[in-house]
Scaffold this active site. Structure first.
Site, PDB file in Angstrom:
ATOM      1  N   THR A 153      15.590  -8.856   4.758  1.00  0.00           N
ATOM      2  CA  THR A 153      16.323  -8.098   3.527  1.00  0.00           C
ATOM      3  C   THR A 153      15.718  -6.582   3.412  1.00  0.00           C
ATOM      4  OG1 THR A 153      16.199 -10.199   2.380  1.00  0.00           O
ATOM      5  CG2 THR A 153      16.623  -8.254   1.168  1.00  0.00           C
ATOM      6  N   CYS A 154      14.393  -6.478   3.477  1.00  0.00           N
ATOM      7  CA  CYS A 154      13.683  -5.021   3.273  1.00  0.00           C
ATOM      8  C   CYS A 154      14.523  -4.297   4.098  1.00  0.00           C
ATOM      9  CB  CYS A 154      12.462  -5.351   3.428  1.00  0.00           C
ATOM     10  SG  CYS A 154      11.530  -3.477   3.083  1.00  0.00           S
TER      11      CYS A 154
ATOM     12  N   GLU B 205      17.850   0.450 -10.413  1.00  0.00           N
ATOM     13  CA  GLU B 205      17.839   1.544  -9.211  1.00  0.00           C
ATOM     14  C   GLU B 205      19.599   1.762  -8.877  1.00  0.00           C
ATOM     15  OE1 GLU B 205      13.788   0.631  -7.002  1.00  0.00           O
ATOM     16  OE2 GLU B 205      15.745  -0.706  -6.483  1.00  0.00           O
TER      17      GLU B 205
ATOM     18  N   GLU C 239      -2.534  15.012 -13.247  1.00  0.00           N
ATOM     19  CA  GLU C 239      -3.972  15.263 -14.044  1.00  0.00           C
ATOM     20  C   GLU C 239      -3.620  14.710 -15.260  1.00  0.00           C
ATOM     21  OE1 GLU C 239      -4.638  19.584 -15.069  1.00  0.00           O
ATOM     22  OE2 GLU C 239      -2.352  19.911 -14.923  1.00  0.00           O
TER      23      GLU C 239
ATOM     24  N   TYR D  23      15.227  -4.389 -11.986  1.00  0.00           N
ATOM     25  CA  TYR D  23      14.922  -3.378 -11.155  1.00  0.00           C
ATOM     26  C   TYR D  23      15.826  -2.943 -10.172  1.00  0.00           C
ATOM     27  CZ  TYR D  23      13.069  -5.044  -6.663  1.00  0.00           C
ATOM     28  OH  TYR D  23      12.877  -5.803  -5.487  1.00  0.00           O
TER      29      TYR D  23
ATOM     30  N   CYS E 175      14.723  -2.721   0.464  1.00  0.00           N
ATOM     31  CA  CYS E 175      13.974  -1.286   0.178  1.00  0.00           C
ATOM     32  C   CYS E 175      14.247  -0.151   0.919  1.00  0.00           C
ATOM     33  CB  CYS E 175      12.376  -1.763   0.570  1.00  0.00           C
ATOM     34  SG  CYS E 175      12.067  -3.318   0.867  1.00  0.00           S
TER      35      CYS E 175
ATOM     36  N   HIS F  85      -4.569  21.097 -10.841  1.00  0.00           N
ATOM     37  CA  HIS F  85      -3.991  21.836 -11.981  1.00  0.00           C
ATOM     38  C   HIS F  85      -3.060  22.543 -11.086  1.00  0.00           C
ATOM     39  CE1 HIS F  85      -2.728  23.240 -15.790  1.00  0.00           C
ATOM     40  NE2 HIS F  85      -3.015  24.396 -15.335  1.00  0.00           N
TER      41      HIS F  85
ATOM     42  N   LYS G 272      18.063   1.081   0.501  1.00  0.00           N
ATOM     43  CA  LYS G 272      17.954   1.731  -1.161  1.00  0.00           C
ATOM     44  C   LYS G 272      17.448   2.846  -1.253  1.00  0.00           C
ATOM     45  CE  LYS G 272      14.826   0.512  -3.383  1.00  0.00           C
ATOM     46  NZ  LYS G 272      14.155  -0.464  -4.114  1.00  0.00           N
TER      47      LYS G 272
END
Ligand code: FAD
Length: 449
Positions: free
Chosen positions: A42-43, A181, A439, A177, A48, A434, A51
């Site tokens: 499937t993945c 998505e 952060e 999900y 995954c 930064h 997708k």
């Protein structure tokens, strides 16, 4: 002469199956694998990987828009679906070949056929009957479409990856999900999306603040039909008419059912062995992934623990190492990180606030909503949400939830720290980089009161 044809017979060459076969073979076992559909499962083929490729494609829409605020002037970009599909297919074929060659290089016997159990040590594969000392069921799951009139007109994620043309309007049914998505992705590829779901917020099972945040963000691009459901679908020529329980009627070129997946256990020959199934058809296993039939093991989506590729891989490796390497380890499911590739992404690890309450833990919540620096010059107004749960007694960070650009990438690093037992003091002691969004996670000082 060995009593069995193989030491290990693996049914299914998806995420779990290929990992188990490779590791077992590398430890000296004589291994065979049967795969009836596609290498990588499937993945790689309908999950995954394609997708995420679609998600990258969708993201360009936001990037083009953002770029204007930074001085770029582009002609109106256009999107060509057949190009994306063809390039995706080329990449998937490359991955299929890699998975097959992993098996070949490790001298695993490959049967490109359906396999079923014929006994505790016996497998029927195509027209052959073979025997094995241990058998692994790594057969995955399959999309499930609810039973309503006209359900045959709905497609699932399996078909979505091969649509010849994009519809003008798509109705997506579900709010897990996968539904979220695809709603986010296809809205950015120019499809009008209506999302129909039974609850008031998307992403059941995620932290409530994340659910609220994502539902609000999604509503910018997608029409939401909350607390509603599909009653029936009728086909008029090429068009579909979707009737909702609320009485609303929606016209659509396609209806995507993203309403869940079921363990792929039908007609697997389970009647020939002593394997117990859950009420939803999942295979019941103990902590060593062993079924009630001592020679039969199962891993991955079919055991319904956590349906994610890295989990299937880890479970498979544990089985192979226990059987052929004499190593016994256990998987800790508590801090498995996950991501949702909607816009912005969601990254999550550890407990949600609701789970922490259910466990009656004493904890503090740190939460902030920020505008990422990049958005300050962008015409879009995308926000980010950061939420941390900290156990009061131990100071340990027990949950971290991020909805932000690239949250999937961010959460991976933080999940290492959280798995290692990082405390809030560890986070506070760490200097930030930064200017970054991440952060914010080492500068969260005010508890929610
Ligand atoms: P699978 O990968 O499904 O493999 C099972 C294999 O067994 C298949 O190839 C099948 O053809 C074969 N098979 C079944 N029965 C037989 C039989 N009797 N004989 C021979 N072969 C058989 N997970 C993530 O971690 N991240 C993501 O972003 C993500 N996105 C996803 C998006 C979608 C749309 C979907 C559907 C899933 C997604 N997943 C994601 C989940 C992930 O794909 C699965 O958790 C993972 O593939 C499970 O691996 P598995 O080995 O259990 O099963």
């Amino acid at each position: 002469m060995d009593r069995f044809d193989y030491d290990f017979f693996v049914i299914g060459a998806g995420s779990g199956g290929v990992r188990a076969a490779r590791v077992a073979a590398s430890l000296g076992a004589r291994v065979a694998v049967a795969e009836e559909r596609y290498f990588g499962g499937t993945c790689v083929n309908v999950g995954c990987v394609p997708k995420k490729l679609f998600s990258y494609a969708a993201h360009f829409r936001d990037d083009f828009e953002d770029s204007r605020g930074f001085g770029w002037q582009l002609p109106e970009p256009t999107f060509d679906w057949p190009t994306l599909l063809a390039n995706k297919d080329t990449e998937i074929r490359r991955l299929n070949d890699i998975y097959k060659s992993i098996l070949d290089k490790n001298e695993v016997t490959v049967f490109e056929a359906r396999a079923t159990l014929a006994g505790p040590h016996e497998v029927q594969v195509g027209d052959k009957r073979v025997t094995a000392r241990a058998i692994l069921l790594a057969v995955g799951g399959w999309p499930w479409v609810p039973d309503y009139p006209g359900r045959e007109h709905a497609i699932t994620s399996n078909e979505l990856f091969h649509l010849p043309t994009l519809p003008k309007h798509m109705v997506i049914h579900g709010a897990g999900y996968i539904a979220v998505e695809f709603a986010s992705i296809f809205a950015r590829l120019g499809v009008e999306i209506s999302l129909v779901f039974r609850r008031d917020k998307v992403l059941r099972g995620f932290d409530a603040d994340v659910r609220q945040f994502v539902t609000t963000e999604l509503e910018r691009d997608v029409r939401l039909y909350r607390e509603d459901d599909i009653q029936k679908i009728e086909k008029n020529g090429k068009d579909l008419c979707v009737f909702l329980k609320s009485g609303t009627e929606l016209g659509a070129g396609q209806v995507l059912s993203a309403t869940g997946r079921w363990p792929h256990t039908a007609n697997l020959g389970l009647e020939h062995v002593n394997v117990r199934l859950s009420s939803s058809g999942g295979i019941c296993v103990n902590d060593a992934y062993q079924t009630d039939e001592p020679s039969v093991y199962a891993v991955g989506d079919v055991i319904e623990r956590v349906a994610l590729t890295p989990v299937a891989l880890a479970e498979a490796e544990i089985v192979a190492r226990a059987l052929f390497g004499n190593e016994n380890t256990q998987l800790d499911y508590q801090y498995v990180a996950s991501a949702v590739f909607c816009q912005p992404n969601v990254g999550s690890v550890g407990l949600t606030e609701e789970q922490a309450r259910e466990k009656e833990l004493d904890f503090d919540v740190y939460i902030s909503t920020v505008k990422p620096l990049k958005q300050s010059l962008s015409p879009r107004d995308e926000r980010a949400l950061l939420k941390m749960l900290v156990d009061r007694d131990s100071d340990r960070v027990i949950g971290l939830h991020i909805a932000a650009p690239d949250a999937g990438e961010l959460i991976q690093g933080f999940s290492v720290a959280i798995n290692a037992g990082a405390t809030k003091a560890d986070f506070d002691r760490t200097l930030g980089i930064h200017p970054t969004l991440a952060e914010e996670l080492v500068t969260m000082r005010s508890k929610r009161t």
